[in-house]
Design an enzyme around this catalytic site. Structure first.
Site, mmCIF file in Angstrom:
data_model
loop_
_atom_site.group_PDB
_atom_site.id
_atom_site.type_symbol
_atom_site.label_atom_id
_atom_site.label_comp_id
_atom_site.label_asym_id
_atom_site.label_seq_id
_atom_site.Cartn_x
_atom_site.Cartn_y
_atom_site.Cartn_z
ATOM 1 N N LEU A 92 0.866 -1.179 0.000
ATOM 2 C CA LEU A 92 0.000 0.000 0.000
ATOM 3 C C LEU A 92 0.902 1.229 0.000
ATOM 4 O O LEU A 92 1.874 1.297 0.760
ATOM 5 C CB LEU A 92 -0.893 0.036 1.243
ATOM 6 C CG LEU A 92 -2.158 -0.831 1.239
ATOM 7 C CD1 LEU A 92 -2.853 -0.731 2.589
ATOM 8 C CD2 LEU A 92 -3.112 -0.412 0.137
ATOM 9 N N ASP A 93 0.600 2.207 -0.856
ATOM 10 C CA ASP A 93 1.382 3.435 -0.902
ATOM 11 C C ASP A 93 1.325 4.154 0.447
ATOM 12 O O ASP A 93 0.356 3.991 1.204
ATOM 13 C CB ASP A 93 0.836 4.369 -1.984
ATOM 14 C CG ASP A 93 1.038 3.816 -3.385
ATOM 15 O OD1 ASP A 93 1.945 2.989 -3.565
ATOM 16 O OD2 ASP A 93 0.278 4.217 -4.288
ATOM 17 N N PRO A 94 2.322 5.006 0.751
ATOM 18 C CA PRO A 94 2.253 5.801 1.981
ATOM 19 C C PRO A 94 0.962 6.626 2.083
ATOM 20 O O PRO A 94 0.448 6.837 3.181
ATOM 21 C CB PRO A 94 3.486 6.702 1.867
ATOM 22 C CG PRO A 94 4.462 5.884 1.081
ATOM 23 C CD PRO A 94 3.625 5.153 0.064
ATOM 24 N N ALA A 113 -1.918 5.691 1.209
ATOM 25 C CA ALA A 113 -3.069 4.808 1.444
ATOM 26 C C ALA A 113 -3.140 4.333 2.885
ATOM 27 O O ALA A 113 -2.135 4.236 3.586
ATOM 28 C CB ALA A 113 -2.996 3.603 0.511
#
Length: 325
Positions: A37-39, A41
């Site tokens: 998960l991206d930062p 998200a």
């Protein structure tokens, strides 16, 4: 320590940073997460500890559900709010008819070009390494499936117009790219303002625990948050073996059954022993043969029994159970 921790990943941390914090809090030796998960998200991030890491690929391949807010009228360098605005365009009226049209257009099988800011490799380097140097390289489109898409007008102080979307999709779907593509289809451009994973492979955000909550817990309370290893295969049929055949199965030997004894042919089943009651691993069934897949070691099984972790089949659907005669 063996099990699955459902972490509600906080905003601003990478998946690996969140994993390392949880690993330290649980004093675990072996751990891994099940998809980045991206930062930007938040939401469901299953973390696998010990024997659970053997089954983490199932979560990587699982369908997922996300909630996101698209900020209309602006494109950014990263397709999300972390990037610089590179283009601004006027936004047309966001009517229900327009949203219905976009919903139909972006539901079903789609070809999606992965974003440059992603961890996909090109000639041995992650795409984001090229992107950070201002380079763009050719990427092949990938086939994805959007099973369900809900869209509604939203309010966000950062822009004049926004859309909230809830997306149920196949593995490999980039919600940033989906948002950017929707913005292009509307004609104004868009980028992701926020992203939350609501569900992955049967795990939901309502089951998750936050890092702040974990920090406030005792060591015993943290360990109690772990779901059993077999929760990773909970949606698959169950096969139960007696002690003799369980031992042979754990040695990697195929087990031949009577007609239909293991149920119909299946790509994956969860396998349990009866004496003692223990989760043994996964297998697949072909032509009445039970063929071992990912197996727990005897030491891992002993550890799980000694820790009194739940070992009964965990299933979200009716399971087919068969016992070796």
């Amino acid at each position: 320590m063996h099990g699955v921790l459902l972490l509600d990943k906080p905003l601003g941390l990478s998946s690996n940073q969140a994993l390392q914090k949880a690993k330290w809090l649980l004093r675990a030796d072996k751990a891994g997460h099940t998809g980045t998960l991206d930062p930007l998200a938040t939401g469901v991030l299953p973390l696998c500890f010990g024997a659970a890491t053997k089954f983490s690929q199932l979560q990587l391949d699982a369908d997922k559900t996300y909630e996101a807010v698209l900020l209309l009228g602006q494109k950014t360098s990263t397709a999300d709010a972390e990037g610089e605005v590179i283009e601004t365009r006027p936004v047309p009226p966001i009517t229900l008819a327009l949203l219905d049209e976009m919903t139909r257009r972006f539901t079903g099988s789609l070809a999606q070009v992965p974003p440059m800011y992603s961890a996909l490799k090109k000639d041995g380097k992650a795409l984001y390494e090229y992107a950070r140097k201002g380079q763009e390289v050719e990427r092949d489109a990938r086939h994805i499936t959007i099973y369900k898409l809900n869209m509604a007008p939203a309010h966000d102080p950062r822009v004049l117009a926004a859309i909230k979307i809830i997306v149920s999709c196949s593995k490999g779907t980039y919600i940033r790219t989906l948002g950017e593509d929707i913005g292009e289809a509307i004609g104004c451009g868009a980028h992701l303002g926020s992203l939350r994973r609501l569900e992955t492979g049967g795990y939901t955000d309502s089951q998750c625990v936050s890092l702040l909550s974990l920090e406030a817990m005792s060591e015993a309370e943290r360990e109690a948050c772990l779901l059993p290893v077999q929760s990773l295969v909970a949606s698959y049929p169950v096969v139960t073996l007696d002690a003799d055949n369980a031992g042979r199965f754990l040695s990697g030997l195929r087990r031949r059954g009577n007609a239909g004894q293991w149920g119909p042919d299946a790509e994956l089943v969860q396998v349990f022993g009866t004496n003692p009651a223990a989760f043994l691993g996964s297998a697949h069934v072909t032509a009445d043969e039970l063929i071992p897949g990912r197996l727990l070691s005897p030491i891992e099984i002993q550890d799980m029994l000694a820790a009194s972790r739940p070992v009964s089949p965990v299933s979200s659907s009716p399971a087919a159970t068969a016992a070796m005669a």
